[in-house]
Every structure is written in C-alpha cells, then in structure tokens.
Write a protein that holds these residues in place. Structure first.
Motif, PDB file in Angstrom:
ATOM      1  N   ASP A   1       0.862  -1.171   0.000  1.00 23.27           N
ATOM      2  CA  ASP A   1       0.000   0.000   0.000  1.00 23.27           C
ATOM      3  C   ASP A   1       0.906   1.230   0.000  1.00 23.27           C
ATOM      4  O   ASP A   1       1.744   1.380   0.891  1.00 23.27           O
ATOM      5  CB  ASP A   1      -0.883  -0.025   1.249  1.00 23.27           C
ATOM      6  CG  ASP A   1      -1.897   1.099   1.286  1.00 23.27           C
ATOM      7  OD1 ASP A   1      -1.615   2.194   0.758  1.00 23.27           O
ATOM      8  OD2 ASP A   1      -2.971   0.884   1.867  1.00 23.27           O
TER       9      ASP A   1
ATOM     10  N   ASN B   1       0.307   4.162   0.807  1.00 21.76           N
ATOM     11  CA  ASN B   1       0.032   5.040   1.949  1.00 21.76           C
ATOM     12  C   ASN B   1       0.378   4.402   3.295  1.00 21.76           C
ATOM     13  O   ASN B   1       0.436   5.105   4.301  1.00 21.76           O
ATOM     14  CB  ASN B   1      -1.442   5.458   1.946  1.00 21.76           C
ATOM     15  CG  ASN B   1      -1.796   6.198   0.681  1.00 21.76           C
ATOM     16  OD1 ASN B   1      -1.028   7.035   0.207  1.00 21.76           O
ATOM     17  ND2 ASN B   1      -2.938   5.876   0.111  1.00 21.76           N
ATOM     18  N   ASP B   2       0.546   3.088   3.305  1.00 17.93           N
ATOM     19  CA  ASP B   2       0.845   2.381   4.555  1.00 17.93           C
ATOM     20  C   ASP B   2       1.739   1.184   4.227  1.00 17.93           C
ATOM     21  O   ASP B   2       1.255   0.142   3.797  1.00 17.93           O
ATOM     22  CB  ASP B   2      -0.457   1.923   5.226  1.00 17.93           C
ATOM     23  CG  ASP B   2      -0.223   1.259   6.568  1.00 17.93           C
ATOM     24  OD1 ASP B   2       0.944   1.013   6.944  1.00 17.93           O
ATOM     25  OD2 ASP B   2      -1.220   0.976   7.250  1.00 17.93           O
ATOM     26  N   ARG B   3       3.038   1.350   4.425  1.00 16.28           N
ATOM     27  CA  ARG B   3       4.001   0.312   4.038  1.00 16.28           C
ATOM     28  C   ARG B   3       3.801  -0.990   4.806  1.00 16.28           C
ATOM     29  O   ARG B   3       4.276  -2.034   4.388  1.00 16.28           O
ATOM     30  CB  ARG B   3       5.429   0.811   4.239  1.00 16.28           C
ATOM     31  CG  ARG B   3       5.789   1.938   3.301  1.00 16.28           C
ATOM     32  CD  ARG B   3       7.210   2.346   3.423  1.00 16.28           C
ATOM     33  NE  ARG B   3       7.806   1.992   4.712  1.00 16.28           N
ATOM     34  CZ  ARG B   3       9.009   2.332   5.096  1.00 16.28           C
ATOM     35  NH1 ARG B   3       9.761   3.043   4.310  1.00 16.28           N
ATOM     36  NH2 ARG B   3       9.467   1.969   6.271  1.00 16.28           N
ATOM     37  N   ARG B   4       3.097  -0.936   5.924  1.00 17.29           N
ATOM     38  CA  ARG B   4       2.846  -2.157   6.695  1.00 17.29           C
ATOM     39  C   ARG B   4       1.782  -3.033   6.050  1.00 17.29           C
ATOM     40  O   ARG B   4       1.702  -4.217   6.313  1.00 17.29           O
ATOM     41  CB  ARG B   4       2.411  -1.811   8.123  1.00 17.29           C
ATOM     42  CG  ARG B   4       3.476  -1.099   8.924  1.00 17.29           C
ATOM     43  CD  ARG B   4       2.886  -0.562  10.199  1.00 17.29           C
ATOM     44  NE  ARG B   4       1.888   0.458   9.845  1.00 17.29           N
ATOM     45  CZ  ARG B   4       1.055   1.045  10.683  1.00 17.29           C
ATOM     46  NH1 ARG B   4       1.081   0.718  11.952  1.00 17.29           N
ATOM     47  NH2 ARG B   4       0.198   1.948  10.281  1.00 17.29           N
ATOM     48  N   ARG B   5       0.963  -2.436   5.231  1.00 17.40           N
ATOM     49  CA  ARG B   5      -0.176  -3.151   4.632  1.00 17.40           C
ATOM     50  C   ARG B   5       0.224  -3.771   3.296  1.00 17.40           C
ATOM     51  O   ARG B   5       0.778  -3.086   2.432  1.00 17.40           O
ATOM     52  CB  ARG B   5      -1.337  -2.190   4.440  1.00 17.40           C
ATOM     53  CG  ARG B   5      -2.581  -2.838   3.932  1.00 17.40           C
ATOM     54  CD  ARG B   5      -3.779  -1.940   4.181  1.00 17.40           C
ATOM     55  NE  ARG B   5      -4.952  -2.432   3.489  1.00 17.40           N
ATOM     56  CZ  ARG B   5      -5.667  -3.480   3.884  1.00 17.40           C
ATOM     57  NH1 ARG B   5      -5.322  -4.140   4.955  1.00 17.40           N
ATOM     58  NH2 ARG B   5      -6.722  -3.867   3.202  1.00 17.40           N
TER      59      ARG B   5
END
Length: 153
Positions: free
Chosen positions: A105, A107-111
C-alpha cells in the motif's frame, strides 16, 4: 435393496460391543467425515497434477472468487481456513511461481495486498473446472460406492 458399507459395519460393531451408546445420528456424521477425507485426497491429487499444493489451491481459489479485487494475507488465512504462518509460506511459493503478486500500500508500508496474476487465474480456472467435474462424479452413487460409502441404509 439395502446397501451396507463401511459405516454400517462400524456402527453394527459398536452397537454389539456397546449397546448403551447413543448412535442415532452417528451414521450421517461418520459418512460426512469419511467423504471429507475422500474429497481432501482428491484435491491433493488434483493440485499435484497442476504443480501446486492443496493449500495453494485454496489460496488461488479464494483470490479467484474475489477477482479482480485483492485480499490481505490475513483475509486469505480466514477465507481459506489456514494459519497466518502457513499463509506466508504459501504466498512465498505462489509468488515464486508467478501466480500471485504482493502489493504494498503506497500510503501504509505495513499493509500488503495479494493480487491474482494472469498465470494464477488461468491455472485456477482450469483446476476448478476439473475439481467441479470430479465433485459432480461423487454425486453418482457408484462413485460413492467405490469410495466405500453408500448413500444410506
């Protein structure tokens, strides 16, 4: 004419050995469990013929049901009834084979989302066609008898 199978014999033995046991609905449940085992073995053989494991089949099928949408690994674990640890290994192997892609993602590297690739879509479509045909065969009482099951007593 009544057909007797493995389950009928199994229950007759228990009724003789332990007449006190409540076995009213056991025949149906045992047949379901036995048929589940037969179908799992068939899925294993089919998956192997397509160069994937039965777990990989389940993951590809889950992605195909949602196609063209993606799914997170945790969603896939839940949908395919697999552990998250197993999912990581399955996705690694599917990705190595070029059947799926992991997408980050922006916007969210964890996702991470998993996308079914064209090769994965083609493979699972062919495998699903064969799987459905085999399941249809099991609706035939002769196929069930070959698996050691009767439709009922």
């Amino acid at each position: 004419m009544t057909t007797y199978d493995y389950v009928d014999q199994f229950l007759a033995e228990w009724r003789s050995a332990r007449p006190d046991l409540e076995l009213q609905h056991a025949d149906l449940l045992i047949r379901v469990i036995r048929l589940g085992g037969v179908l799992e073995r068939e899925l294993g053989k089919l998956s192997q013929a397509y160069g994937i494991s039965s777990g990989q089949f389940q993951v590809l099928a889950a992605l195909r049901r949602r196609y063209p949408q993606t799914a997170s690994p945790s969603d896939l674990s839940r949908i395919a009834i697999l552990t998250t640890g197993t999912m990581t290994v399955l996705l690694d192997r599917l990705e190595d084979k070029g059947l799926v892609r992991r997408l980050r993602d922006p916007n969210d590297r964890r996702r991470i989302e998993v996308e079914l690739g064209d090769a994965g879509k083609d493979l699972i479509d062919r495998a699903l066609d064969e799987r459905i045909a085999r399941l249809e065969e099991y609706l035939d009482s002769a196929a069930l008898a070959r698996a050691g099951l009767a439709l009922g007593a």
